[in-house]
Design a protein around this motif. Structure first.
Motif, PDB file in Angstrom:
ATOM      1  N   SER A 176      27.366 -18.819   0.399  1.00  0.00           N
ATOM      2  CA  SER A 176      27.619 -18.906  -1.042  1.00  0.00           C
ATOM      3  C   SER A 176      27.711 -20.377  -1.423  1.00  0.00           C
ATOM      4  N   ARG A 177      27.031 -20.767  -2.507  1.00  0.00           N
ATOM      5  CA  ARG A 177      27.017 -22.190  -2.845  1.00  0.00           C
ATOM      6  C   ARG A 177      27.213 -22.403  -4.333  1.00  0.00           C
ATOM      7  N   CYS A 178      28.049 -23.393  -4.648  1.00  0.00           N
ATOM      8  CA  CYS A 178      28.287 -23.698  -6.057  1.00  0.00           C
ATOM      9  C   CYS A 178      27.092 -24.408  -6.662  1.00  0.00           C
ATOM     10  N   GLY A 179      26.399 -25.215  -5.841  1.00  0.00           N
ATOM     11  CA  GLY A 179      25.221 -25.923  -6.309  1.00  0.00           C
ATOM     12  C   GLY A 179      25.492 -27.260  -6.961  1.00  0.00           C
ATOM     13  N   THR A 180      26.759 -27.622  -7.154  1.00  0.00           N
ATOM     14  CA  THR A 180      27.069 -28.850  -7.900  1.00  0.00           C
ATOM     15  C   THR A 180      27.912 -29.865  -7.130  1.00  0.00           C
ATOM     16  N   CYS A 181      28.592 -29.445  -6.067  1.00  0.00           N
ATOM     17  CA  CYS A 181      29.468 -30.380  -5.352  1.00  0.00           C
ATOM     18  C   CYS A 181      28.641 -31.389  -4.558  1.00  0.00           C
ATOM     19  N   GLU A 182      29.320 -32.369  -3.981  1.00  0.00           N
ATOM     20  CA  GLU A 182      28.629 -33.426  -3.224  1.00  0.00           C
ATOM     21  C   GLU A 182      27.768 -32.856  -2.102  1.00  0.00           C
ATOM     22  N   ASN A 183      28.315 -31.924  -1.339  1.00  0.00           N
ATOM     23  CA  ASN A 183      27.550 -31.373  -0.228  1.00  0.00           C
ATOM     24  C   ASN A 183      26.386 -30.510  -0.697  1.00  0.00           C
ATOM     25  N   CYS A 184      26.587 -29.733  -1.763  1.00  0.00           N
ATOM     26  CA  CYS A 184      25.481 -28.925  -2.277  1.00  0.00           C
ATOM     27  C   CYS A 184      24.348 -29.804  -2.792  1.00  0.00           C
ATOM     28  N   GLN A 185      24.698 -30.964  -3.353  1.00  0.00           N
ATOM     29  CA  GLN A 185      23.655 -31.871  -3.825  1.00  0.00           C
ATOM     30  C   GLN A 185      22.837 -32.434  -2.667  1.00  0.00           C
ATOM     31  N   LYS A 186      23.383 -32.395  -1.450  1.00  0.00           N
ATOM     32  CA  LYS A 186      22.654 -32.830  -0.251  1.00  0.00           C
ATOM     33  C   LYS A 186      21.979 -31.652   0.453  1.00  0.00           C
ATOM     34  N   GLN A 187      22.005 -30.476  -0.166  1.00  0.00           N
ATOM     35  CA  GLN A 187      21.536 -29.213   0.423  1.00  0.00           C
ATOM     36  C   GLN A 187      22.346 -28.836   1.661  1.00  0.00           C
ATOM     37  N   LEU A 188      23.564 -29.336   1.754  1.00  0.00           N
ATOM     38  CA  LEU A 188      24.465 -28.970   2.841  1.00  0.00           C
ATOM     39  C   LEU A 188      25.341 -27.808   2.350  1.00  0.00           C
ATOM     40  N   TYR A 189      24.656 -26.725   2.015  1.00  0.00           N
ATOM     41  CA  TYR A 189      25.332 -25.594   1.369  1.00  0.00           C
ATOM     42  C   TYR A 189      26.365 -24.925   2.269  1.00  0.00           C
ATOM     43  N   ALA A 190      26.179 -25.024   3.580  1.00  0.00           N
ATOM     44  CA  ALA A 190      27.139 -24.429   4.511  1.00  0.00           C
ATOM     45  C   ALA A 190      28.532 -25.012   4.321  1.00  0.00           C
ATOM     46  N   HIS A 191      28.596 -26.215   3.734  1.00  0.00           N
ATOM     47  CA  HIS A 191      29.875 -26.903   3.579  1.00  0.00           C
ATOM     48  C   HIS A 191      30.176 -27.180   2.101  1.00  0.00           C
ATOM     49  N   CYS A 192      29.778 -26.226   1.249  1.00  0.00           N
ATOM     50  CA  CYS A 192      30.112 -26.305  -0.178  1.00  0.00           C
ATOM     51  C   CYS A 192      31.601 -26.574  -0.338  1.00  0.00           C
ATOM     52  N   ARG A 193      31.932 -27.579  -1.165  1.00  0.00           N
ATOM     53  CA  ARG A 193      33.323 -28.005  -1.293  1.00  0.00           C
ATOM     54  C   ARG A 193      34.096 -27.249  -2.376  1.00  0.00           C
ATOM     55  N   ASN A 194      33.424 -26.315  -3.040  1.00  0.00           N
ATOM     56  CA  ASN A 194      34.104 -25.503  -4.054  1.00  0.00           C
ATOM     57  C   ASN A 194      34.360 -24.088  -3.541  1.00  0.00           C
ATOM     58  N   GLU A 195      34.874 -24.018  -2.312  1.00  0.00           N
ATOM     59  CA  GLU A 195      35.227 -22.753  -1.665  1.00  0.00           C
ATOM     60  C   GLU A 195      34.022 -21.855  -1.449  1.00  0.00           C
ATOM     61  N   GLY A 196      32.868 -22.508  -1.170  1.00  0.00           N
ATOM     62  CA  GLY A 196      31.672 -21.756  -0.802  1.00  0.00           C
ATOM     63  C   GLY A 196      31.409 -21.877   0.679  1.00  0.00           C
ATOM     64  N   GLY A 197      30.123 -21.852   1.064  1.00  0.00           N
ATOM     65  CA  GLY A 197      29.760 -21.850   2.472  1.00  0.00           C
ATOM     66  C   GLY A 197      29.756 -20.429   3.009  1.00  0.00           C
ATOM     67  N   TRP A 198      29.940 -20.309   4.327  1.00  0.00           N
ATOM     68  CA  TRP A 198      30.054 -18.958   4.894  1.00  0.00           C
ATOM     69  C   TRP A 198      31.468 -18.459   4.626  1.00  0.00           C
ATOM     70  N   ILE A 199      31.605 -17.647   3.623  1.00  0.00           N
ATOM     71  CA  ILE A 199      32.917 -17.086   3.271  1.00  0.00           C
ATOM     72  C   ILE A 199      32.908 -15.559   3.301  1.00  0.00           C
ATOM     73  N   MET A 200      31.759 -14.962   3.015  1.00  0.00           N
ATOM     74  CA  MET A 200      31.676 -13.508   2.908  1.00  0.00           C
ATOM     75  C   MET A 200      31.860 -12.841   4.275  1.00  0.00           C
ATOM     76  N   GLY A 201      32.748 -11.883   4.348  1.00  0.00           N
ATOM     77  CA  GLY A 201      33.047 -11.239   5.618  1.00  0.00           C
ATOM     78  C   GLY A 201      33.849 -12.129   6.536  1.00  0.00           C
ATOM     79  N   TYR A 202      34.377 -13.214   5.970  1.00  0.00           N
ATOM     80  CA  TYR A 202      35.111 -14.218   6.747  1.00  0.00           C
ATOM     81  C   TYR A 202      36.361 -14.609   5.967  1.00  0.00           C
ATOM     82  N   MET A 203      36.192 -15.380   4.916  1.00  0.00           N
ATOM     83  CA  MET A 203      37.333 -15.760   4.088  1.00  0.00           C
ATOM     84  C   MET A 203      37.503 -14.863   2.855  1.00  0.00           C
TER      85      MET A 203
END
Length: 361
Positions: A102-129
């Motif tokens: 899950s990716r917010c698309g706007t944070c620093e990491n998402c702007q680098k296409q580092l969606y796994a580490h979305c800083r707005n509580e995204g990344g791999w969260i489903m079935g996990y967090m």
């Protein structure tokens, strides 16, 4: 309509239950609620079941003071049931593929296409967090950037693979491994991830792809989908055999696709100077890292959690029919058989299972 649904819920190590849970509701304007139509089980789900991720309970207890279970699963396709007020790209009734990231698309990491580490509580969260897809309904955050329209005519089993195993293998195995035309590649582990690495590595025309596993059934399958050589590491010395096949040099890219020390050990002993080790497997324990031998070899060693930044491209490739992915779906179950599906996947070698599909209809 009832306000409850059935779901596979994790309560702690070796404790999962198929039980009634509340149907999720919109919590944020960018959420969507999806009615699942087909899902699969990931090796990561089995790891959670076995107690590999105690942080699930720990984080929840820190947040709320208690842990009331987590619905597992991060892969699947379905139909949009409801969308939040901020969702623009999807509407009720749309058929969608759910990304495992899950990716917010706007944070620093998402702007680098580092969606796994979305800083707005995204990344791999489903079935996990947050609760996941092993249920009749799921809430998907950041719907506009974390869902994909499911094209008419695309095989539904293949569509489910686009949630996770295909982008994971392509990005963390093949792209991070820098597979190039003419390369020799070793893939250690012939499970669903290893098979997906085998399929997507062929985009880049390597000269040889050597598949290593301890399961003859999986190795035979690998030969049918592109492996040039197969090695059963339970029956012969995989390191010696790979070196023999490569004139003593080793491979340009070694992909670790399991997440245990024996498979890592093969990789670190068969990569040649200037080569790549791409670790895709999820490790639950430390491994012996022979840096005393590797430091001099000018290697690139990569790890990673999928960013799903190539999912759109892979979706187009799958629509063209160029990837025989449907062969990976070896077992099919009805929703009421979810517990049986977990048991079969847990004993995949005995059951000759690669991926199990659960049809929610």
């Amino acid at each position: 309509m009832s306000n409850t649904m059935k779901a596979m819920v994790y309560y702690g190590a070796n404790d999962i239950r198929f039980e009634e849970r509340p149907i999720p509701t919109i919590l944020h304007p960018d959420d969507a609620i999806i009615k699942l139509t087909k899902v699969t089980i990931c090796g990561t789900d089995l790891g959670i079941w076995k107690g590999k991720n105690p942080e699930i309970e720990q984080v929840e207890k820190e947040k709320t003071g208690s842990f009331n279970g987590r619905i597992l699963g991060h892969e699947g396709i379905g139909i949009v049931e409801e969308v939040g007020s901020a969702v623009k790209n999807f509407k009720k009734g749309d058929r969608v593929i759910i990304s495992c990231v899950s990716r917010c698309g706007t944070c620093e990491n998402c702007q680098k296409q580092l969606y796994a580490h979305c800083r707005n509580e995204g990344g791999w969260i489903m079935g996990y967090m947050i609760d996941g897809t092993h249920a009749e309904y799921v809430r998907t955050p950041f719907a506009d950037t974390s869902l994909y329209h499911l094209p008419e005519g695309l095989n539904e089993d293949v569509a489910v693979f686009l949630s996770d195993i295909l982008p994971t293998s392509h990005e963390i195995g093949v792209q991070y491994g820098d597979v190039k035309p003419g390369d020799n590649v070793a893939i250690v582990g012939a499970g669903p991830i290893g098979m997906s690495c085998l399929l997507t590595a062929q985009f880049y025309s390597p000269a040889n792809i050597i598949m290593v596993d301890t399961d003859d059934n999986r190795l035979e399958f690998a030969k049918t989908v592109g492996a040039t050589h197969v090695i059963n590491s339970a029956k012969e010395d995989a390191i010696a055999k790979i070196l023999e096949l490569t004139g003593g040099r080793g491979v340009d890219c070694a992909i670790e696709a399991v997440g245990v020390e024996p498979t890592w050990n093969i990789c670190q002993h068969v990569v040649k100077e200037g080569g790549h080790i791409a670790n895709v497997g999820v490790h639950g324990k430390p491994v012996n890292f022979e840096l005393n031998k590797l430091w001099i070899k000018n290697l690139t060693i990569t790890t990673g959690l999928v960013n799903a930044n190539t999912t759109g491209m892979l979706l187009k490739t799958c629509c063209s029919g160029k990837l025989p992915l449907e062969k990976l779906a070896t077992h099919h179950f009805k929703f009421a058989e979810f517990e049986k599906a977990y048991d079969v996947f847990k004993h995949a070698a005995d059951e000759k299972a690669l991926k199990v599909m659960i049809d929610m209809a």
